[in-house]
Each structure stands twice: as structure tokens, then as C-alpha cells.
Design a protein around this motif. Sequence first.
Motif, PDB file in Angstrom:
ATOM      1  N   TYR A 263     -31.703 -10.887   2.085  1.00  0.00           N
ATOM      2  CA  TYR A 263     -32.650 -10.146   1.220  1.00  0.00           C
ATOM      3  C   TYR A 263     -33.468  -9.458   2.205  1.00  0.00           C
ATOM      4  CZ  TYR A 263     -35.714  -8.454  -2.259  1.00  0.00           C
ATOM      5  OH  TYR A 263     -36.479  -7.657  -3.033  1.00  0.00           O
TER       6      TYR A 263
ATOM      7  N   ARG B 147     -32.279  -6.852   4.873  1.00  0.00           N
ATOM      8  CA  ARG B 147     -31.609  -5.786   4.190  1.00  0.00           C
ATOM      9  C   ARG B 147     -32.100  -4.293   4.912  1.00  0.00           C
ATOM     10  NH1 ARG B 147     -35.612  -6.781   0.564  1.00  0.00           N
ATOM     11  NH2 ARG B 147     -36.577  -5.195  -0.198  1.00  0.00           N
ATOM     12  N   PRO B 148     -31.171  -3.463   5.298  1.00  0.00           N
ATOM     13  CA  PRO B 148     -31.463  -2.319   6.108  1.00  0.00           C
ATOM     14  C   PRO B 148     -32.575  -1.611   5.588  1.00  0.00           C
ATOM     15  CG  PRO B 148     -29.139  -2.559   5.794  1.00  0.00           C
ATOM     16  CD  PRO B 148     -29.785  -3.645   5.018  1.00  0.00           C
ATOM     17  N   GLU B 149     -32.730  -1.601   4.461  1.00  0.00           N
ATOM     18  CA  GLU B 149     -33.861  -0.911   3.716  1.00  0.00           C
ATOM     19  C   GLU B 149     -35.155  -1.247   4.227  1.00  0.00           C
ATOM     20  OE1 GLU B 149     -34.765   0.063  -0.924  1.00  0.00           O
ATOM     21  OE2 GLU B 149     -33.136  -1.242  -0.434  1.00  0.00           O
TER      22      GLU B 149
END
Lengths: 603, 151
Positions: free
Chosen positions: B57, B60-62
Amino acid sequence: MFSDPNAPKAPEPRRPLRPLAAILRARERGENPDLIEKENLHARHERMRDAAQGRAESRLLVLGLFFVLAFGTVAVRMGSLASAPPAEPRLASGAVISGSRADITDREGRVLATNLETRALYAHPHEMVDIPRAARELARIFPEMDQERVEKRLLSGRKFIWLRKTLSPEQVQMVHEVGEPGLLFAARQMRVYPNGPLAAHILGGASFGDEGVRAAEVIGVAGVERAFDGQLRDPKHTGKPLALSIDVKVQATMREVLAGGMTMFDAKGASAVIMDVHTGEILAMSSLPDFDPNDRPPLPSSGDQADSPLFNRAVQGVYELGSVFKIFAMAQALEERLLLPQTMVNTTQPLTWGKFRIRDFKDYGPQLSAVDVIVKSSNTGTARVAQLIGAQRQKAFLGDLGFLEATPVELFEAPSGRPLLPKKWGEIQTMTISYGHGLSTSPLHLAAGYASLLNGGTKVTPTLLKQSGRQLGPRVVSQETSHAARDMLRQVVVRGTATFGEVPGYGVGGKTGTADKPKPNGGYYKKKVLATFASVYPAHDPKYAVVVTLDEGKTKILGKERRTAGWIAVPVAAELIRRTAPLLGVRPEIEPEVATELVQARR
Amino acid sequence: MKTFLGLLIGCVVLLTGFWAYQENYRTRQTISDLRSLQREIGALRGELAVLEVEWAYLNRPERLRALADLNFETLQLIPMRPEHFGVIDQIAFAPQLPMPEEGEGFEGLLDPAELLDPQLLPAGYEGGPLIDMADVVAPEPVPDAQDGQFP
């Protein structure tokens, strides 16, 4: 007494204790006849004792043997146990540790879906002390609970009530602090998607099946989760994650670029696919708008399903994709030696067939070479080429490329992406299909078709599972045709309708397609189009196929409203390639001097 | 002789019985240890799963992109572009440092002013070692705990 032991044993005649002859004789001699009786009695007892002794001996022998056998067995067993390597006994608790749904990872092993321990909340109202207070406290902890409704449910007289499916550890603690003995927790495994909406349409989602106090079944409801539900739940596969062909980095970049393009061109929706042309692996696939699989929205009860975020435009959405199909007609004509790339094709306007009139975007003069028909995207030229091919062979060729049935990709929704074929495949349908109208397919079909046509000419089937090597599909077109088609597509980017698609170093080759959207009750919208760009790169040795589709995109450039793919889809695709090619490890390189028939012929 | 043999066998039986009894209890103990170990393994696996989820989590790329944007001033990370591929010829050779002569140390050769970025040096620096060993004061020893109490 010492008779033959084998002889059948006749019962010995009982000897009288006082044989009359012997007694009479003894009496004559004046002896005591009682002595005879005593002697005979003694002999009889001797015989009886001998028989009993023999029987007892044999019994003892059997008993002894039995004991030897029994203790021998024990000894052998103990010996074998002592000499065997010590092993951990299998305990029942081992089953509790594992036995959960298998993870899903991307191609590099990054987690896309996994499980989390959680608790569900239920109530035993008959064990509760103060129901109104408990209801008040629950409503305070969980904002979505209505105090009155909870209270009514708890007072309904039932003995078991589910209150909530998943609780965070903090919420569990808060419920503990309420101190109500009738509020109980059930063990749960929850499916989590740490990347959120990143690969929502691919993963699908999961929910609870049969619910119990000890555990609940987690079942896939869509996408890969549902397509591989059996395998993911199989205890044999626990601990062995399912590796998809998706690359998280590429997928994230794609989603970002696509979302940017969608906002910039004010599009209603967008989708994109990046596929390895040799293995058929889908490295990234997006459909916008999307959703968060951790909190999957319900299916829309009204309106068009295709407008729901749950709808996967790349797989389920079948559209008339427009001019991107022209290359298939041209490749088939090349393959069947109906023409050469430099053959001139009649493009006089309009082409009339019965009551139908086919026109180009603008008049390109009376004739164009086959290459220029693709480069300038001439409808009339392609339609005339398709006339040469004919309906039967066109249908067979498109069938070979997989356009006539749903894609076999490993998604639950895949079978619903069934292409819409014309009811009657006559000559006019052949002509319209050649430039992409009359046959509706999904963007994924298109990516697979481009990959099959341009990878050297062997068919690839799109897949979402990580593959170990290239697919060895049946040959669709020859190497030469595949080369010629690549060169044509490269020309489209160099000097045709897709000049925005040039990415220095990657030699992109592709074809634009702007298709008028069909009205639900016949005819086409004037101002609603679907802009598609289908491409491969590097064109001299294709590695990846990229398809980008924007729904109802428009922009205002140089004082004119633009809707064609060259203005809408191509820049998005170019940015996508520019951003993802380095992530896929493709080095930019100077294009080799093109040495194919096409260029040689032109010289 | 017979009584002796009887006594001996009796002793052997007693001893083996004692041994077997002990073995039995040790086995039971091991099994119960094993059960608690397995419970611990289960709990640790659960924790590990939570940590793995958290790791995924947080990575995560975001979020990573947001972090890169947030720290752009210090990290200057931008998305990878085709221009970032280099060729080996673009890498410069390391500057040639003079090698010490036979029998000579490195002392005279390393002038910090030549090696360091001038901006990093203190103002008014005029060559020579940056740290004067005379200024370095050894830290005061920590007083020992006495009678279980810290002073």
C-alpha cells in the motif's frame, strides 16, 4: 496307547474297574479283589493325566508363540520409530494458518491482491445487558449505522444478528470498550487491493460467499478474481500467487497518461492496451472511468451499462473502430498478390454502390498508390481493394486474426465482448468493413490483430497470465506481407494522419481511426466520434502493440474544433509510448536503413 | 541364583518402565510446545501478511509519485524518458589522482580544497585539515549504575 497317531481315533472302550474274570480269579486265590479295582483306577488316572499334560503343553506353546510375536512386533515398531528421522506431527492448527485465498501479483511479483485478517461483528441479543445503550454506542462508532434501526433489529427477538462485515482493529477495540457481552466478533479474511483502482477492471473484485462465525468464503465477483476463482481458492495453490502479465509501473503510467488525455480532450471515456506482440501478454490495460475494487460499486440499475465505471471498455466494449481496419484489407491484398505497395489504386470520388456513396475525408485525386491509400486513409481506395478481395475471403482472414469471436482473455467478462457481425456479409459490407464500419470489435481485438499481423505474421492470442516464451501460433500472413504492412504504418506516422505519433528513437508505426458513433436506433451521430490509434513500435522490429481509444474527445486547435484521431488519440498514444517504453526497457535507437521490398521498389 | 536373576529382571523392568514413562511425558511436552510454536507461527504469518499489505500500500505508484513531487526540490525525480538512456561513452573517467611515491604517505597529497566542492567548505577556509585533533574532546564517560540506581 502307542497306536498310530494318524489313525482315526476311536474312543477307547472304557475298561471296567472290576473285570469279573480277574475278580473271580482273585477270589479263588483268596486275595482281596479291591486291590484290582485300585490298580485299575490308578492306571486310568495315569492315562487321564498324560492326556491333560499333552494338551496343556501344546496350549503353552501357542501362548508362548503369541507373546513372542506380540512383543516382537512392538520391538520392531519401536526400533523403526527410533531409527526413523524425527518428523513434526501434523496438527490440526496447521490448517488454520494457511487455507486462505491465493495472492495475485504482477509480472515482477508485486502484490495486486492479497488477504487481510479482519473481524466481523455479530450480536446475541439474548446475552445483551443494555440494548438501547449498545445501539447508541454502535451508532457512534459506525457512522453508517442508524441507532433506531439497530435497536429495532436487536429487539426483534432473534438470537443471532450480523451487524457488520469488516472492522478495523481500532473499531474492534472501540466495540470492546462498549463492554457489552452480547456483541461478538467472527474471524474473517478480507480481500485487499493495495493499489486501489490501478488495475480495477483486470482484477474485478471479491466479496463474501457463505458466512460463518469461524470463517467466511471469499469469492471473486468479476475479472481475474472470478475467472480463476477455483484455482485461487484451491488449498493446493495456497502460498503460490497467481502471476499476471501486467506490469504495475506500466499500468500506473498508462492510467495517469490516459486520465490526463481524457481531461485534456474532454472525453467521456478512454481505454488503452499495451501488448507484447510475440507473447500476447497484456502488459497494461486500462479503461476509464474506473473504480476501486476495494469498494466495488453496485451494478447500475438503470441507464446504459457501458457508461458505468464497472464497464471494461477495452474488453467488453465493442465499437466500430474505423480506419484502423484499413491495414487488414491492404495486408490481405498484398498477401494474395492482388497488388504491390506501389500499385496505383483508383480513388475517384464518390464511390457509388447501389444507394450507398462512399466518400473520403477530402478528395485525394483520381488515384493513389496502395501505400498512400493507407497514409492518407482513403475510404474509397480501401473499399475498392476490398472489392477485389471479396466477402468470403475477407471474412476468413478476419476470422484468422480473431475478429469474429470474443477474445479468449482470462477475464470473466471476456465472453461478453463478442464482436457484432453484419447480418449479411455482402459486397457493400465487405467494402465498409474494410474501413472499419459494420463490424464492431473491442480495442483488445484490435491490439491482438495488430500484434498478429505485424509480429512477422503469426497469430497471437491475448493473455493476462505471465508467459515464459513467445507464442507459436498459426501463420496468418507471410513475413514479407508483415514487413510491408509495418512499413506502411510507419509511413502513416512519418508523413500521414498520425504525425503527432512520432516518438524519437522508437519508430512508431500505426493507423488512426475516427469512427462516427452509431445511434441506438440506426444511423450515425454527426458530432460524436470514437478516436482510435492502433500502433506498434519499433516499426522495424515490433515489440509492443499499443491501442488507445478516446470516446467523444474533442479539442480546439488553430481555431477549429478537432475530433479526428490524429488530433485526439495520437498525442495520447505518443505520450504513452514515450513514458512506458523506457519502463519496458526498450532503448531508443536510430532506425536502421529500411531495406524491404517496399522501399526498394520505390527507388 | 534364581532370586538374583528375578531381582535383576525386576530392576530392568522398573528402569525401562521409568524410561518409557519419561519418554512419554517428553513427547507430550514436545507436542504442546509444537502447538504453541505453530500458533505463534500463525500469528506471525498474520502479522507478516499485514506488513506485506502495508508495504504494497505504501509503495503504490500513486503515492510514490506524490512523494516524488513533494520532494522535488531535494530529489529532482522526474518520470523516466527516452533521453535518460545513455551510452557508455557519456560516462567520464574518474579524475586522475597523483599516486604517492615509494615510501611516502598520502598525507601531503590530499588537500581537501582540491577534492571537495568549495561551496561545502566553511567560510574563510584556507587549506589544511578541516578538523584539528586538538579540538576533539573525548566524551565524558557515563557514570556506572550503582546499587541498581542511576545517579
